[in-house]
Design a protein around this motif. Structure first.
Motif, PDB file in Angstrom:
ATOM      1  N   ASP A   1       0.982  -1.150   0.042  1.00 21.00           N
ATOM      2  CA  ASP A   1       0.134   0.011   0.086  1.00 21.00           C
ATOM      3  C   ASP A   1       0.760   1.271  -0.044  1.00 21.00           C
ATOM      4  N   ASP A   2       1.981   1.063   0.583  1.00 19.51           N
ATOM      5  CA  ASP A   2       3.136   2.339   0.392  1.00 19.51           C
ATOM      6  C   ASP A   2       3.646   2.414  -0.910  1.00 19.51           C
ATOM      7  N   LEU A   3       3.526   3.850  -1.451  1.00 22.00           N
ATOM      8  CA  LEU A   3       4.037   3.979  -2.627  1.00 22.00           C
ATOM      9  C   LEU A   3       5.348   4.772  -2.463  1.00 22.00           C
ATOM     10  N   ILE A   4       6.330   4.471  -3.536  1.00 20.78           N
ATOM     11  CA  ILE A   4       7.533   5.098  -3.661  1.00 20.78           C
ATOM     12  C   ILE A   4       7.590   5.761  -5.223  1.00 20.78           C
ATOM     13  N   PHE A   5       7.946   7.138  -5.202  1.00 19.57           N
ATOM     14  CA  PHE A   5       8.294   7.689  -6.459  1.00 19.57           C
ATOM     15  C   PHE A   5       9.551   8.144  -6.539  1.00 19.57           C
ATOM     16  N   GLY A   6      10.291   7.834  -7.781  1.00 21.66           N
ATOM     17  CA  GLY A   6      11.809   7.797  -7.881  1.00 21.66           C
ATOM     18  C   GLY A   6      12.433   8.717  -8.525  1.00 21.66           C
ATOM     19  N   SER A   7      13.590   8.737  -9.122  1.00 22.78           N
ATOM     20  CA  SER A   7      14.207   9.410 -10.093  1.00 22.78           C
ATOM     21  C   SER A   7      14.738   8.642 -11.123  1.00 22.78           C
ATOM     22  N   HIS A   8      15.753   9.283 -12.079  1.00 23.05           N
ATOM     23  CA  HIS A   8      16.386   8.537 -12.926  1.00 23.05           C
ATOM     24  C   HIS A   8      17.126   7.436 -12.457  1.00 23.05           C
ATOM     25  N   ARG A   9      17.580   7.522 -11.210  1.00 24.73           N
ATOM     26  CA  ARG A   9      18.455   6.550 -10.748  1.00 24.73           C
ATOM     27  C   ARG A   9      17.804   5.725  -9.934  1.00 24.73           C
ATOM     28  N   SER A  10      16.828   5.073 -10.187  1.00 18.75           N
ATOM     29  CA  SER A  10      15.809   4.272  -9.232  1.00 18.75           C
ATOM     30  C   SER A  10      15.874   2.650  -9.440  1.00 18.75           C
ATOM     31  N   HIS A  11      16.920   2.361 -10.441  1.00 17.51           N
ATOM     32  CA  HIS A  11      16.541   0.722 -10.578  1.00 17.51           C
ATOM     33  C   HIS A  11      16.509  -0.124  -9.221  1.00 17.51           C
ATOM     34  N   GLY A  12      17.613   0.601  -8.327  1.00 19.41           N
ATOM     35  CA  GLY A  12      17.519  -0.242  -6.994  1.00 19.41           C
ATOM     36  C   GLY A  12      16.220  -0.124  -6.191  1.00 19.41           C
ATOM     37  N   GLU A  13      15.712   1.009  -6.158  1.00 12.28           N
ATOM     38  CA  GLU A  13      14.656   1.459  -5.411  1.00 12.28           C
ATOM     39  C   GLU A  13      13.472   0.251  -5.967  1.00 12.28           C
ATOM     40  N   ILE A  14      13.315   0.419  -7.327  1.00 12.24           N
ATOM     41  CA  ILE A  14      12.224  -0.490  -7.933  1.00 12.24           C
ATOM     42  C   ILE A  14      12.409  -2.043  -7.598  1.00 12.24           C
TER      43      ILE A  14
ATOM     44  N   SER B   1      14.688   2.823 -18.878  1.00 14.57           N
ATOM     45  CA  SER B   1      15.339   2.978 -17.765  1.00 14.57           C
ATOM     46  C   SER B   1      14.994   3.985 -16.668  1.00 14.57           C
ATOM     47  N   MET B   2      14.826   5.213 -16.972  1.00 13.37           N
ATOM     48  CA  MET B   2      14.511   6.240 -16.241  1.00 13.37           C
ATOM     49  C   MET B   2      13.283   6.330 -15.535  1.00 13.37           C
ATOM     50  N   HIS B   3      12.493   5.559 -16.068  1.00 13.56           N
ATOM     51  CA  HIS B   3      10.823   6.065 -15.746  1.00 13.56           C
ATOM     52  C   HIS B   3      10.351   4.593 -15.420  1.00 13.56           C
ATOM     53  N   ALA B   4      10.987   3.360 -15.402  1.00 14.89           N
ATOM     54  CA  ALA B   4      10.125   2.084 -15.049  1.00 14.89           C
ATOM     55  C   ALA B   4       9.389   2.076 -13.944  1.00 14.89           C
ATOM     56  N   PHE B   5       8.328   1.597 -13.779  1.00 13.27           N
ATOM     57  CA  PHE B   5       7.377   1.528 -12.346  1.00 13.27           C
ATOM     58  C   PHE B   5       6.624   0.326 -12.707  1.00 13.27           C
ATOM     59  N   PHE B   6       6.025   0.107 -11.427  1.00 14.38           N
ATOM     60  CA  PHE B   6       5.053  -0.936 -11.483  1.00 14.38           C
ATOM     61  C   PHE B   6       4.142  -0.859 -10.334  1.00 14.38           C
ATOM     62  N   PRO B   7       3.029  -0.203 -10.645  1.00 17.67           N
ATOM     63  CA  PRO B   7       2.210   0.256  -9.520  1.00 17.67           C
ATOM     64  C   PRO B   7       1.653  -0.985  -8.599  1.00 17.67           C
ATOM     65  N   PRO B   8       1.488  -2.452  -9.185  1.00 19.41           N
ATOM     66  CA  PRO B   8       0.749  -3.204  -8.218  1.00 19.41           C
ATOM     67  C   PRO B   8       1.817  -3.587  -6.980  1.00 19.41           C
ATOM     68  N   PHE B   9       3.033  -3.270  -7.174  1.00 18.93           N
ATOM     69  CA  PHE B   9       3.985  -3.450  -6.022  1.00 18.93           C
ATOM     70  C   PHE B   9       4.275  -2.106  -5.319  1.00 18.93           C
ATOM     71  N   GLY B  10       3.464  -0.976  -5.545  1.00 16.52           N
ATOM     72  CA  GLY B  10       3.441   0.120  -4.888  1.00 16.52           C
ATOM     73  C   GLY B  10       4.852   1.070  -5.564  1.00 16.52           C
TER      74      GLY B  10
END
Lengths: 816, 417
Positions: free
Chosen positions: A101-114, A184-193
């Motif tokens: 349920d918690d959401l993270i929004f990141g930057s161009h350097r966010s592979h690790g956070e994803i 690379s700089m924008h990838a995201f996946f909402p189901p995992f927040g």
């Protein structure tokens, strides 16, 4: 400016000293025994595994990028790769306590956070839920590939799913998380927040704030983190986001029965600004070179009395980070945010593979590498008996295997094709093109029933400019363009529980031009409120609110202020639906008003700027009927709409559509221009308030024996040209006019399309009449600047069809 | 550089004016405000004043022309311009729309002077030229009767202005119509413009059906006597020159001899006037490469069979070769159209206005006829008479057909009349 809040001169002028709260720096003290008890070996080893997986993923990309090879697989990756090797502990420590349920929004350097956030979510989700997510996401496109090679447990499958989905996205594959359109700089996946990662520095600050606002207003569980870099502290939108999130009204005005709010709405949005402080903004060094804060966290002291509960934490220790997140979550959930974290970390690789690190000393990199979190945390696990070296090595081998399998699949053109422009894959992703009466099923929160609202009063007004005999109806008793907009707003507010409206002077003032008069009485604070004069944050939070699932109407008072929200409108609002590969919807309406009378910075029609940016729907009604019908359309859609209004028109009744403005709900058909007057000799096409001028010109032309057809464009994007082209084919002559400056006007784009489609029927050049290419002069001499009736006649007489009996006022219509 | 003077709109309801007189001639010096022409509206005569000063270069319309408002009527050189404009004047700009309209109407844009910005030829210039040509071609007042007949034949077009008095077009002003463009061979489809004779035919056929009330009556005539007589002709001495007389000649002879007894049928209707002709001017349909033509044999009722046959042969040949004189194609009082040689049993001929009747002749077929107690098969000729019911009632037509059939049945006796 609510009357309930007194500004007392006795207080304001009192002598005193301001004290700032203390900000802890790296306060976490490791206690291995306590940590073993708190987390247990399994979780600690899992943290290590997650860090290692990020490191291996980034190492693989580094090799692919620099050497074109990893473990025998060769591949040329042409896109970007901003790697986060060195920052793994900061990402994994942060994700540890986060739920899906918690959401993270990141930057161009966010592979690790994803990866870290996904791995955390995978661990926390039930196997059934995981399978459900994987099967449903893009109709199982990713799952089908991964099932072929992955091991059988749901968790393992989900890990491979994440590695492949992220890598395919980085490689611009159709099976990527966002169909390869984010990269690379924008990838995201909402189901995992995992929410959008932003290639604009600091771009996530206000979007994440909007997502937190959505959670607060709609009582959704979870917190929101904006992972942004230390260099973004120099960006206006980052500051604007912090100011917005810290507004006093969340406590002073929101919530409480007397204000109509229900429990759970009082308090600040649960937003955590996490500065991943790796000490470099590309090559510039915020500490010591490009900024003056010395310690980034110091900035928080200027934002609010609590200093945003700021801390500097050690991003090289995952447990220090996890501890901080756990403590800050409690603050955020109690409505006492926002929070700022200055997470110290370091990137071992360059800004990008092309970075020769000319700006930093090799010795400095070595110093940090000597404290590599992976090495230190491995030692910690072994020393404290959580794992043996052998186990950790086995873990590494297993991870390498997974990364290699993901690479094989993602680098294969056969397994992972790209979107195909020939088959029109990308165009349809520009807009979601859905229509929804309500974004959630709850009962909308209102203070009075709709029947008691101003709507009833408005319904009693005349709906057309004149009565049956053609005599003008009394102005104050006739519905205006502004009131037609009000009707549309009230209608949707009473339909959609998620709908909120905010901007400058939106509440007590009733909107700077009266469009929201009567809404304050209808709506609790959290559905209609004044924003700070932070245009970037107004639009940016709107983007975040909308992509989180709510409908937002944000307002910038004057069109000219769009300049202050340029990035939010052109890079965020316009792009996230398509950069998500169709995974997100953005029911966001941005109302802007084209002014006049207020000089060079308050009188510009910037619809052409919006027309130039794909991804924005652009509406510009010129009549009261359209004001309501087009706002109704915008407010039911799921796409971002820049809704232009005109201050020349706010007070105008409907003059064109017989029967006037309907009391009932209706919509204007998307993209269809309207013929306001029919004629045979020349077509005059207008955008916005210039319609009035064109109608006057058409009347004069009729006196001169020329019959003019006047078409009101209404929609700039999308725009169906059929009506206009059919008219020009008939008349053979066309002029286009609007209040936008001639140079770069969207009218030129229209002229090109018209010329191409109707070339053989043209009897003269399609001619554009715009405002002069000057600053807007003061109101006393505005007629020198904005298109006048005589300009339209001149344009016809000079360029297309010399008019006998017409004495041209000027000799030339040259644009400059 | 030359600039146009446009015909102003001289009243809210005025769409066009007639040019009454030119008050300034080419070469005259004019100033702003000088009257250069007088024009007639439906109510009054008005002077058109110059909006330019300079030298009048050219009249673009002629006295008597009907000119739409805003059309250019004259060019005046105001002395402005330089070498560059002179060059552009040599190759005037033409708007795509004007070019398009000109192409469709067969108007040469090079001959026009533009009234658009910088002398651009725009749609109204082409429309004005088209209207001028049309009025020159069709305005009865402006064509001599011969020229009019020639133009109406479709073989000639008038060039304007005419060389006759006050610009009247005489036969000397006519030039042959352009030959029809031959369409390229194609296995697919061919598109052929409706033009020339075909267009005239199309208009006339349509006009025929639109303006008359057509009723067709069918009958058969005993052709035995006619066939027997034809046999005799075939077998006659070649020196007599009678061998080439055809069945159609015999039939036309019969028609020419029958018509004088039915002056109501040998008539024309023009406006509200029915003209019954004493003389039979007999038209007959000829299929030519350019379409249907109807040559007319004057005073056919006075011609001998041999004379009639010879006239018919000469006219038909001239029509096929395109040599026929226009006056041989006009002023018929009755028409015969024979499709019998194509095996057509019967058909409905379409009137050739202003004529009020036309006879369609089908093939000869054997019909059973009761003679006393036995049935014999007798050759019969199929006749279909279309009449304009506005003028002729069915009974009159029937009586004419009956009379014609009787005459055919006793063809040899007819020769004696």
């Amino acid at each position: 400016m609510p009357k309930s809040l007194l500004i007392d001169p006795a207080d304001m002028r009192k002598r005193g000293t301001l004290h700032a709260p203390e900000i802890p720096l790296n306060a976490y003290v490791s206690d291995p025994v306590a940590e073993a008890l708190k987390y247990g070996s399994t979780a600690l080893v899992r943290m290590y595994r997650d860090m290692l997986m990020i490191r291996e993923f980034e190492t693989m990309l580094d090799r692919i990028k620099k050497q074109g090879e990893y473990e025998g697989v060769t591949y040329e990756h042409r896109g970007p790769a901003h790697l986060s090797s060195g920052q793994e502990a900061a990402a994994v420590g942060q994700a540890y306590h986060l739920t899906p349920d918690d959401l993270i929004f990141g930057s161009h350097r966010s592979h690790g956070e994803i990866l870290a956030k996904s791995l955390s979510a995978i661990h926390k989700m039930e196997a059934v839920a995981l399978v459900h997510v994987m099967e449903r996401y893009m109709d199982g496109d990713i799952l089908r590939v991964v099932e072929d090679y992955s091991d059988s447990t749901e968790q393992g499958l989900a890990i491979d799913f994440t590695l492949y989905g992220a890598l395919a996205e980085i490689f611009a594959r159709k099976n990527g998380f966002n169909r390869g359109l984010g990269g690379s700089m924008h990838a995201f996946f909402p189901p995992f927040g995992v929410m959008p990662n932003n290639a604009i520095v600091g771009g996530s600050a206000d979007i994440a704030t909007g997502a937190a606002l959505f959670k607060r207003i709609n009582r959704k569980p979870g917190m929101v983190i904006a992972n942004i870099g230390d260099a973004s502290m120099g960006c206006g939108p980052t500051w604007e986001a912090m100011m917005f999130s810290a507004m006093d009204q969340f406590h002073t005005l929101w919530g409480g029965p007397s204000l109509g709010g229900r429990d759970g709405v009082k308090g600040h949005p649960p937003i955590l600004f996490n500065f991943m402080n790796n000490f470099y903004g590309m090559g510039g060094q915020p500490k010591g070179e490009t900024m003056g804060f010395d310690v980034l966290a110091r900035v928080a002291m200027g934002v609010n009395p609590s200093g945003m509960h700021a801390e500097r934490i050690d991003g090289f220790n995952p447990l220090a980070v996890a501890d901080a997140i756990e403590r800050k979550r409690a603050i955020l959930e109690s409505g006492n945010g926002p929070v700022l974290l200055d997470t110290v970390t370091y990137r071992f690789s360059g800004h990008s593979p092309s970075d020769a690190s000319s700006y930093r000393d090799a010795q400095e990199v070595k110093l940090w590498q000597a404290q590599d979190a992976l090495v230190q945390f491995a030692e910690y696990l072994v020393v404290n008996g959580h794992a043996t070296t052998r186990v950790l090595e086995q873990l590494h081998a297993e991870i390498k295997g997974r990364v290699l399998l993901a690479l094989r699949a993602a680098s294969s053109d056969h397994i992972s094709p790209r979107l195909n422009s020939r088959t029109g894959d990308i165009g349809p992703l520009m807009f979601s093109n859905q229509y929804k009466d309500r974004m959630a099923a709850d009962e909308p929160e209102v203070l009075i029933p709709q029947s008691a609202s101003r709507l009833t009063q408005l319904h009693e007004k005349h709906r057309f400019a004149t009565d049956e005999q053609g005599a003008p109806n009394p102005k104050l008793k006739t519905l205006t363009y502004a009131e037609a907009l009000t009707e549309a707003m009230i209608h949707r507010f009473y339909q959609d529980p998620t709908m909120v409206a905010y901007g400058e002077e939106n509440r007590d003032w009733g909107g700077a031009f009266g469009v929201y008069r009567g809404l304050t009485e209808c709506l609790p604070y959290h559905r209609l409120f004044n924003a700070p004069i932070s245009e970037g944050a107004i639009v940016g939070t709107g983007v975040g609110y909308a992509i989180s699932g709510g409908r937002a109407v944000v307002e910038l008072m004057y069109c000219d202020f769009m300049g202050r929200a340029g990035d939010q409108i052109f890079n965020q609002m316009a792009k996230w639906q398509s950069m998500s590969g169709g995974m997100l919807q953005m029911p966001l309406v941005l109302r802007v008003s084209v002014g006049s009378k207020y000089g060079a910075q308050h009188s510009q029609d910037w619809s052409s700027l919006c027309a130039h940016i794909p991804g924005l729907k652009v509406f510009f009604p010129a009549t009261a009927y359209d004001a309501k019908g087009m706002l109704n359309l915008a407010l039911r859609g799921t796409d971002p709409v820049v809704f232009f209004e005109s201050q020349r028109l706010y007070g105008e009744p409907e003059r064109y559509v017989a029967g006037g403005v309907p009391r009932d709900y209706y919509e204007v058909p998307l993209g269809e221009p309207a013929i306001r007057r029919t004629g045979d000799d020349v077509t005059i096409v207008t955008i916005g308030a210039t319609l009035t001028v064109a109608i006057e010109a058409a009347r004069d032309l009729a006196q001169l024996g020329i019959s003019a057809e006047v078409i009101d464009t209404r929609f700039i994007n999308p725009l169906n040209y059929d009506t206009i082209i059919a008219s020009v084919r008939k008349t053979g002559r066309c002029i286009l006019a609007s209040d936008a400056c001639e140079q770069g006007s969207f009218l030129h784009t229209m002229a090109t399309h018209i010329t191409r489609a109707a070339f053989d029927q043209l009897d003269g050049p399609v001619t554009v009449v715009g405002a002069r290419n000057w600053i807007t002069p003061p109101t006393e001499i505005e007629e020198l600047f904005f298109p006048q009736k005589s300009w339209l006649l001149d344009a016809i007489d000079d360029n297309i069809l010399p008019i006998p009996g017409y004495a041209s006022v000027r000799t030339s219509m040259e644009p400059r | 550089m030359p600039k146009p003077i446009l015909l102003p709109k001289l009243g809210n309801s005025v769409e066009s004016c007639l040019v009454a007189a030119w008050l300034k001639q080419p070469g005259d010096t004019v100033s702003v405000g000088d009257a250069i022409a007088s024009v007639e509206t439906d109510k009054t005569t008005v002077e058109v004043v110059s909006t330019l000063s300079g030298t009048l270069m050219k009249h673009l319309v002629d006295v008597g022309d009907e000119v739409p408002v805003f059309a250019p009527i004259a060019f005046i050189d105001d002395g402005s311009g330089d070498a560059e404009t002179a060059t552009t004047a040599n190759a005037p700009a033409v708007s795509p729309r004007a070019r398009h309209v000109a192409l469709a109407q067969g108007i040469e844009v090079g001959a026009l002077m533009g009234s658009g910005p910088n002398g651009r030829i725009i749609e109204r210039d082409v429309l004005a030229a088209q209207m001028a040509t049309k009025s020159a071609e069709t305005d009865a007042k402006k064509l001599t009767p011969v020229a009019r007949a020639m133009v109406e034949s479709g073989h000639y077009v008038a060039s304007t202005p005419g060389s006759g008095q006050r610009g009247t077009i005489t036969k000397h002003d006519l030039r042959p119509a352009k030959p029809e463009p031959t369409a390229p061979d194609s296995d697919e489809v061919q598109t052929v413009p409706l033009a020339g004779v075909r267009k005239v035919i199309a208009q006339r056929m349509r006009a025929s059906l639109h303006t008359t009330a057509q009723l067709t009556l069918n009958a058969f005539a005993n052709a035995s006597a006619m066939l027997a007589y034809r046999k005799q002709l075939k077998a006659s001495d070649e020196a007599l020159g009678l061998r080439d007389i055809t069945l159609n000649d015999l039939l036309m002879f019969a028609v020419a001899r029958t018509l004088p007894q039915f002056p109501e049928v040998n008539a024309t209707l023009e406006g509200d006037t029915i003209t019954r002709s004493r003389g039979v001017h007999l038209g007959f349909a000829v299929d030519t490469p350019r379409g249907l033509l109807v040559p007319v044999i004057r005073n056919a009722h006075t011609r001998t069979l041999a004379g009639l046959a010879s006239d018919a042969r000469t006219c038909a040949a001239a029509a096929r070769d395109g040599r026929i004189a226009p006056d041989q194609l006009t002023a018929g009082t009755f028409t015969v159209s024979n499709l019998g040689q194509f095996g057509i049993e019967s058909f409905t001929p379409i009137l050739n206005p202003p004529q009020v009747a036309i006879l369609g002749v089908g093939g000869i077929a054997l019909r059973p006829v009761q003679v006393d107690d036995e049935v014999r098969f007798v050759p019969h000729l199929s006749l279909s008479l279309t009449i304009d019911h506005q003028v002729l009632d069915g009974a009159i037509g029937a009586r004419f057909l009956q009379g014609l059939a009787r005459n055919i049945a006793v063809f040899d006796l007819l020769l004696a009349l």
